[in-house]
Structures are given as C-alpha cells and as structure tokens.
Scaffold this active site. Structure first.
Site, PDB file in Angstrom:
ATOM      1  CE  LYS A  40      -3.939   0.340   2.034  1.00 33.65           C
ATOM      2  NZ  LYS A  40      -5.070   0.408   2.996  1.00 33.65           N
ATOM      3  CG  ASP A 142     -12.924   3.930   9.058  1.00 30.49           C
ATOM      4  OD1 ASP A 142     -14.127   4.269   9.109  1.00 30.49           O
ATOM      5  OD2 ASP A 142     -12.269   3.931   8.017  1.00 30.49           O
TER       6      ASP A 142
END
Length: 741
Positions: A40, A142
């Site tokens: 990522k 989240d």
C-alpha cells in the site's frame, strides 16, 4: 508497469489491484523472500510537492500507526510485514489476501444480506480479533464492511488497523460542532464518536453492531440519504429490530445486534470477548448443525419519516466505503515508476469581463485526483481545528492547481477560497480579505458576477470586513450580495444561501446601531427559515437568537426573555441539552432575567448552568467561569455581598490561571471583586483592585481609552471614600485632560 522499479530494492510492484483516497494497493513480489505481498503506497505529500504541512503530518502519523499495525499478530488481522519511505513515497507491505470484503459479498447477491450461518461465523471471528486488539489497548475507529475481508478459505480478517486511524485523524471525519455535521460516511460511527467525545473499545463494538445489522438485513441501521438524519438516528432513535426486516433471523442474533447498538457505551456488551462467548454458546445450541440458507435479497423499505428541519441539508453518500479493486489503466510513467505530480504550461484565461466555462483540462487525471485528495485532507484538518496546518495544505494545492488548470479555474479558486477561510479562522482577517478579493475577481471573470460561487465569496468579504470592524463597508457588500441572490434564477429570496445572507445583514445592522432594522430583518429571516427549513432547524434557531438580541438592545426584555427561552428549549431538543449552542441560549435567558429584576431566578439558572458546564467542559473552562460570574453578579443584586465577593474572588483567580492577568474576562471579574469590597466597606482592597484594572487596561488599550478612563474614575471614587480628597481631585483632573485630548 515497468518491472525495473523496486521499492527499497526489495519489493517489485507487479499489478495495481486497488486505489483509494489515500493511495494505491499493488500486488508485488518480495524478492528477498520470494513471496507475493501487497504494497500500500500513500500518495506523496512532502515538500517536493510544495505542501510540507500535510506531508509532515502524514509522514509522522503513518510511521507511528504502521508500527502499531505491524505489532498486531492475530489470525483475524491483516499481517503487516514491513513499512517505510522510498523516494518520498510512504509504503506498507502486507500479506496478500485472496477474498472479498463484506461490501463486495453483499454486492455479489444484488445488495442482499448474508446467510445466517455466514453472519454467525463472521461475527465470531471478528469478535475474537477485536478482543485481541482491545487487549493491546488499540481501537480501530473505522470498522465497516469494506474493512473486513473474508478469504477464500473462510478466514475473516480486519484490515487497515492504524491506517484507518490515520485516515480518521487526517482526512475523513470531523467533530460535530455548532450546526455542522460530521463529514465522511457516518453510518458506522458510534454516538460518542459523532459527538466528538472520548471513545474507547466500546465504540468499535457499536460499529460492529452497525456492520452486523447491515450484513443481516442488507442495509445499515440508519440508512437515510440525509446525513443529519443518520447522525440523529445514531444519537436519538432506537433501531428497528432486524427481525422486522428479516423474520428468519434467530432471536439471539437480533439481541446481540441490538445490544451492540445501545446508545450508551455502558449498556453494550462488556467487551468483545464476552460477545465471542455469546456467539460460541449460541452455535453450540441452536446452530450446532445449521442447514444451508439461501441468500435473501434485500427488501425495499419505506424511508423513515424525518423531522421537518432536516429538509435542505446536505445529502451524504451511502456508506459502502468499498475501494474499487478493478484494475486502473495507468500511464507507463505514472505511479511509483515516475512523477506523481506533473506540470502543465500554456494556460489561457477568459477575456476580461466575459464569463465562460473553463476549457476542458488537459491535466493528467492522476494529478487531478491527487490534488482533490489533498484538498479534502485540508478541509478535514480545518474541521479538526488544525487551521495552521490546513492553510499550508490549501496554499500548496492552490499553487499546483493554478499551474495545472489556470488561475481562474473553479478548482484553483476553490483552493484560494479555502486559504482565505483558514486565514480568517487564524486571526488574519486582513490577509483573508485579500484572498477573498482575488477569488471574487477570478470568479467574476470565469463565472459571472451573479454566479452563486461569486456571490458566496463576496459574502465572505463582508464577513471579514465585519471582523475588521468595518461594519459600514460590510453593510454595503451584504446589501449588494443580497440583491444578486434574490434576482438569481438559481437562488431566489427563499434559498438557504439567500436567507443566510439576510441573516448576516441583520447581524451587521445591529453592530452599526440600526436596531429597529436589525430586528425587523432578523424576524423576517426567522419566519422564512421556519417555513423553508422547519422551526427547529439550527439555522432557524440561530436567527431567532439574533431576534432576541435585537429585542434586548431595544429594551424589550420580556419579549427577549421569551424568545431566548424558546430557543434554549428547541436547541435542547434538536442538538441535545449539553450542546454549546443550547448552553449559550440558557446563558442569555439568565441575562434577560437579570435585566427584568428577577435576580433570584437568574441566580438559580446560573447555578444550574455552571454545574452543567463544569460537568461537560471542566471547572476551569472559560464558559464555566462565565456562568459562575453570573452567579456572583446576581448574588450582589440580591444584596448577598459576602457570598458575591467570595464567588467573584474565586472566579477571578481561576480566570487569571486559565486566561492570564490581563485578559478582559479576568478584568471583569476583578471589577466584581472591587465592587463587592466597596459594598462591604473594604475600600483599601477595592482601591487596589481598581488600580490593577486601570493599569491593565492602559497597557492593553491606551491611557485615553474609555474603559481605562472608567477604571481610573472608579479609582478616584475609592480615594474619596477613604477621605483622600486631594489625590482624588488630582486623578479627576488627569481623567478630564485625557478625555479632552
């Protein structure tokens, strides 16, 4: 993608498999260990892109949160192998997962919920993973379907620990304050998270309840298109039982979901481990050998009736949060093999005075996407109150947008507009005025003088003029903007933006002393807002508050008291009893009671308000001390001077500690001390207090300022009370000379 580029000489990027707001995910090969991994990469935001503020913030937080993520070792959590920075690009190396997230699994079935056995299996595995992370004192913050993967072998993994928290802090959510709403997709946020309160592991449990509700019924518990309605649902509304939407769900599963969705954290399961035990016990009973269940398509449901005052609010997107994993075509020189930010020259701007649409941009889509993400990050920093960081972000984005798109492109001007907003919020109204004037000129050229965006920037000019004390100039600008809004076919007299301008005009009229006009205008706006937005809409209540202020300034205190009282009650219902706006209206009720001579009622109100402020904000918060100041004033009005002096002395000392000796609020309290000492005949102490006040005001405002002269006058009166007539006469002479000069 050229195969010649390695990250840190070790990770060879092969295929782009995902792209999100913060960066990209690549399938890569770890050449040292000869294994497939996922890498990522965060989009670079460092000084080389002209935007050091947000770059430094992201870099430090990325490294800190990546260490947290790398420390987690559990079957239910994505494994982080490595992290670092390569040529300005922050990267995270993770295990390569083969599977689909829960959002995608529901999409596979045409937006349908998962089967009961799948729901139970997923719940149990998530609960064990959360129990482990909570034991490490780590909160995800989240949790949503897009952050939960089910692999091809059935293993369920939670993704983006640490990185999700980074996104929360920098780019995607904000505290709910005033009349603003939490940004992002609030469908999975706990009530305490939405309210900006401190959160613990029980916030993750609430979010898990939202996830389970969705995979069980096909939609989140509060699936309204209106973001305000979603927030109010989390705060005030009991969710519909999942079995009312899908009767075949087992009772134990419904109860677990409803327990997780309790409004108060104390009413939720004790911890994730307790939740896992409940699921395991249920599996051993009613679901020991579950029969295969067919996927049930989601049933359309009639939207819940929303309060009238939610009409006209900004609609938020449905909270799928899914990252598009389809391959994204890239230029061979883009991404990590070349420049993330390219430059474009040869801009052309419209002819002077001829508004026209901007030409189609030839800037690379990747560039525009990166700048849009950075612009959003700047907005989020603003919503988090990090104005200095935000202004640096917006300056950098504005410069690059101008080079890529042109000075008058709407995106460039939008960034310049945000620069002005942040300058205004950081106490630099003169600089903000210059930026707003630049934006207005550009928007007039590109869009026209009566375009809503042009009018919006001109209205901000009026606001900043008010900040600078130039209220007569502000009045002229507000009047011109209002005329433009009312004649615009896209706006008109009842459009929310037009009503906002009329509200600001009423406010400014009161500041230049035209109270009758201010009251009439505010009353008209309040009536219109009640008709268009609803009587309890926060904007309606703000204008009614302004009506009450004008009534008070006109000496119509009974009407002012009634209006403030109604506003306080309505805000308590709409925003909550502990909301700052509710507290502010209650404070003004106390002021009105005092003006009407009802000091006993005012005293009782301020005692309650001070207790509530202390509970919510703390004993030394400025607003708590303001309420306590009201206690002291009304004790004095009731002739209880010893109590009044003690209260004023305590508040003065607290304000001096919290705000400083020369702060205006501290000086106001010190004057109450002086007044109390005078009423008790303690004139030496009163004299000392008045001298301290006068010295402070002279330092801050100048010796000839009316407030400094008033303090010297009080000092002279004390001298007279002490029989020191000659000193008093000399001081009166000095005061007269300063007033004359």
């Amino acid at each position: 993608m050229a195969e010649t580029r390695l990250i840190q000489g070790r990770y060879r990027l092969l295929d782009l498999i995902g792209r999100g707001g913060m960066g990209e995910v690549w399938r890569a090969r770890d050449e040292s260990l000869d294994r497939q991994v996922a890498v990522k990469c965060l989009k670079p935001l460092g000084p080389q892109q002209g935007d050091p503020g947000i770059g430094n913030v992201l870099r430090e937080r990325f490294k800190r949160e990546a260490r947290v993520a790398a420390s987690l070792q559990h079957r239910g959590i994505t494994v982080v192998h490595d992290f670092g920075e390569d040529d300005g690009v922050l990267y995270l190396v993770m295990e390569l997962l083969e599977g689909r997230n829960l959002s995608q699994l529901m999409d596979d079935g045409g937006q349908g919920p998962l089967s009961v056995p799948d729901i139970v299996e997923v719940t149990e595995q998530i609960a064990h993973a959360l129990a482990y992370t909570h034991d490490q004192s780590i909160i995800h913050r989240d949790l949503k379907p897009a952050n939960i993967m089910r692999l091809t072998d059935g293993t369920v993994k939670i993704c983006d620990f640490g990185i999700a928290r980074l996104g929360h802090d920098v780019g995607f959510t904000a505290k709910l304050t005033g009349t603003n709403i939490a940004m992002g997709t609030p469908h999975y946020m706990s009530p305490e998270q939405i309210g900006g309160e401190p959160i613990d592991y029980r916030s993750d449990l609430y979010s898990l309840g939202c996830v389970l509700y969705e995979i069980a019924t096909g939609a989140p518990p509060f699936d309204h298109g209106d973001a305000w309605a979603v927030l109010l649902g989390h705060r005030d509304t009991t969710p519909e039982p999942p079995r009312s939407k899908r009767p075949e769900l087992p009772e134990f599963l419904e109860q677990i979901v409803l327990d997780l969705l309790a409004k108060s954290p104390d009413d939720r399961p004790g911890d994730a481990r307790e939740l896992a035990h409940r699921i395991t016990a249920a599996r051993g009973g009613t679901l020991a050998h579950p029969a295969p269940a067919a996927r049930v398509p989601a049933q359309p449901t009639k939207p819940a009736e929303l309060p009238d005052w939610t009409r006209g609010m900004t609609t938020g997107p449905k909270a799928t949060g899914a990252v598009d994993l389809r391959a994204v075509p890239l230029d061979a020189a883009a991404g990590l093999t070349g420049e993330w930010i390219s430059r474009i020259d040869g801009r052309r701007t419209p002819d002077a005075g001829q508004p026209r649409r901007p030409e189609r941009s030839t800037a690379p889509p990747e560039l525009l996407s990166v700048l849009a993400t950075r612009h959003t990050a700047g907005l989020s920093l603003s919503r988090l109150g990090k104005w200095e960081e935000a202004v640096e972000v917006h300056r950098g984005v504005a410069a690059e947008r101008e080079q890529a798109l042109g000075a008058d492109h709407p995106d460039t001007l939008a960034s310049r507009y945000e620069v002005a907003v942040t300058l205004s919020r950081t106490g630099r109204p003169a600089d903000a005025l210059s930026e707003y004037e630049h934006v207005v000129r550009g928007r007039e050229r590109a869009l026209g003088a009566d375009h809503p965006d042009t009018l919006g920037a001109r209205q901000e000019i009026a606001y900043v003029l008010g900040q600078l004390g130039r209220h007569f100039e502000a009045h002229e600008v507000y009047t011109a903007v209002l005329a433009g809004r009312e004649r615009s076919p896209d706006l008109g007299p009842d459009h929310p933006d037009t009503l906002r301008c009329r509200h600001n005009l009423a406010y400014n009229l009161s500041r230049i002393g035209r109270m009758e006009e201010a009251h009439r205008t505010a009353a008209e706006v309040a009536e219109a807002r009640a008709r268009v937005l609803g009587p309890q809409h926060p904007d309606t209540l703000v204008t009614r508050y302004e009506v009450a202020y004008a009534l008070g300034q006109l000496g119509r205190w009974p009407e002012a008291l009634q209006t403030y009282h109604e506003v306080a009650e309505a805000r308590g219902q709409a925003l909550g009893p502990d909301h700052p706006d509710t507290f502010a209206a209650r404070y003004e009720v106390g002021i009105s009671l005092g003006r009407l001579g009802r000091s006993a009622d005012a005293l009782a109100l301020y005692r309650d308000l001070a207790a509530d402020r202390a509970r919510v904000h703390g004993a030394d918060h400025p607003e708590t001390l303001r309420a306590r100041h009201g206690i002291g004033v009304n004790l004095g009005r009731l002739g209880r001077w010893q109590e009044a002096l003690e209260e004023a002395s305590d508040v003065c000392a607290a304000r001096e500690r919290a705000l400083g000796a020369d702060h205006p609020d501290t000086q106001v309290s010190r004057r109450e001390v002086a007044v109390g000492c005078g009423w008790l005949g303690r004139w030496e102490e009163s004299l000392a207090a008045y001298r301290t006040i006068a010295d402070s005001r002279e330092r801050a405002l100048g010796a000839g300022h009316p407030e400094a002269l008033a303090a010297r006058h009080d000092e002279a009166q004390c001298l007279e009370q002490l029989g020191r007539a000659a000193e008093a006469a000399e001081l009166y002479s000095r005061i007269a000379a300063r007033r004359g000069s």
